[in-house]
Design an enzyme around this catalytic site. Structure first.
Site, PDB file in Angstrom:
ATOM      1  CE  LYS A  90      20.993  -8.992 -11.763  1.00  0.00           C
ATOM      2  NZ  LYS A  90      21.385 -10.135 -10.930  1.00  0.00           N
TER       3      LYS A  90
ATOM      4  CE  LYS B 141      25.500  -9.875 -14.109  1.00  0.00           C
ATOM      5  NZ  LYS B 141      25.553 -11.300 -13.666  1.00  0.00           N
TER       6      LYS B 141
ATOM      7  CB  SER C 190      21.814 -12.349 -13.986  1.00  0.00           C
ATOM      8  OG  SER C 190      21.032 -12.522 -12.827  1.00  0.00           O
TER       9      SER C 190
ATOM     10  CB  SER D  97      24.821 -11.546 -10.489  1.00  0.00           C
ATOM     11  OG  SER D  97      23.762 -11.608 -11.402  1.00  0.00           O
TER      12      SER D  97
END
Length: 381
Positions: free
Chosen positions: A60, A221, A57, A112
């Site tokens: 992202k 992140k 993720s 997320s």
């Protein structure tokens, strides 16, 4: 006397031990890792940072910066059934509901949301394929040479979706130059309207470095899939110094990042090696007092490295017309900054125009060794 010698030896051994501890590189659990200076891009620590890996993720980050740069953050997005049905971590969006793109970006980064990633991609890119094209286009623009994106969320549904620790640090450096991204990335809690319910949505950031573990944290992140394992990108700032850490497949990622940040903050600092404005002590009579640079050159250095910095001015050779103050080009050379004989930066050297540039003095400046060489005559010679 014997006791004095004994204590001196013990003190010397302790000093050596402490010095080694301070200088030692951080030990990390990650299979691949990097620590990069967020301003200069200098790599301060790395471990297999250029090998291609699944990234989960942290993908992202790319999705978020493309959405932010689209200029559509205030627009409403209608969630498709394709988006609402996306597997994995979710904002629990419903097909047909309308939600502001800005809120989707917050949900993407803080919680997320894979459903949010697809909704963003379909809105900004027109389709998933269209958005993936934008992702790879942006990667090429940034210089992410060992990356390829196949989806906006990082799920393990494509083998050709990969990046490297180094490339993800480059992406984060680029994204952190955007004030909106910086704000979103470092937000602890975001509240978004939910017209279909009696209460608003409230999203807490999953990044524990931001919310509880590290006081110098400024954003980042998280990521996880069964194949990629734990991935993490984070940023931190202390006393004006900005660092970026990336780990891929790291069982102890929170502590990995703290160790890397502490190492970077203790060992490195910013030094202004060439100040914006007129160049002092230029040896050539024609150029003396007439040449300048338009920006500061700041490097991330250890104290012990300052003597290893030198500046070489590669200048055009003045001709007779120039000496009559005619047809002198705007750019008359370049300043090349070397660290231990490796080029670290370069910038144009300008000849004085009608307005003289101001020179600001910096208390943290040190004088780097410099020299001038001539490249040859100009076109008019």
């Amino acid at each position: 006397m014997k006791f004095y010698i004994y204590y001196m030896l013990v003190f010397a051994l302790l000093f050596v031990f402490v010095s080694k501890e301070v200088q030692a590189e951080p030990s990390v659990s990650a299979q691949r890792a990097i620590l990069m200076d967020g301003e200069t891009g200098r790599v301060l620590f790395e471990k297999d940072a250029h090998s291609k890996s699944r990234i989960a993720s942290i993908t992202k980050i790319m999705t978020a910066i493309i959405a932010i740069e689209s200029g559509k953050m205030d627009e409403e997005v209608t969630v498709s059934s394709n988006a609402s049905g996306t597997e994995g971590s979710s904002l629990y969006l419903k097909a047909g509901e309308k939600i502001k793109l800005e809120d989707l970006v917050y949900g993407l980064m803080l919680r997320s949301g894979n459903d949010s990633a697809v909704a963003i991609a379909e809105s900004v890119g027109g389709s998933l394929d269209g958005f993936v094209h934008l992702m790879n286009q942006k990667a090429a623009e940034i210089g992410m040479e060992n990356s390829h994106f196949s989806n906006p969320h990082g799920l393990d549904d494509h083998e050709d979706h990969f990046s490297t620790a180094y490339d993800m640090a480059l992406l984060t450096k680029y994204a952190m130059e955007n004030d909106i991204y910086k704000k979103v990335s470092g937000t602890k809690v975001h509240t978004a309207p939910n017209p279909e319910e009696q209460w608003d949505r409230k999203w807490k950031n999953k990044n524990r470095l931001v919310t509880e573990l590290y006081k110098h944290s400024t954003g980042g992140k998280t990521g996880y899939t069964k194949l990629a394992k734990r991935t993490l990108v984070s940023t931190a700032s202390k006393d004006g110094e900005n660092l970026i850490a990336v780990t891929l497949n790291a069982p102890d990622d929170w502590n990995d990042h703290i160790r890397m940040f502490e190492y970077g903050f203790k060992r490195y600092d910013y030094k202004t090696v060439l100040e914006k404005g007129f160049i002092d002590k230029f040896d050539d009579e024609f150029y003396e007092g007439h040449v300048y640079v338009k920006r500061d050159v700041i490097m991330t250095l250890q104290n012990s490295e300052e003597e290893s910095v030198r500046i070489e001015y590669k200048m055009l050779k003045p001709n007779q017309e120039w000496k009559k103050n005619k047809n002198v080009p705007e750019v008359v050379g370049k300043a090349v900054i070397y660290l231990e004989d490796k080029e670290a930066d370069s910038l144009p050297v300008y000849f004085k125009g009608e307005e003289e540039p101001e020179k600001e003095k910096s208390w943290w400046k040190f004088w780097a060794y410099s020299m001038e060489t001539f490249l040859g005559v100009s076109r008019n010679g």
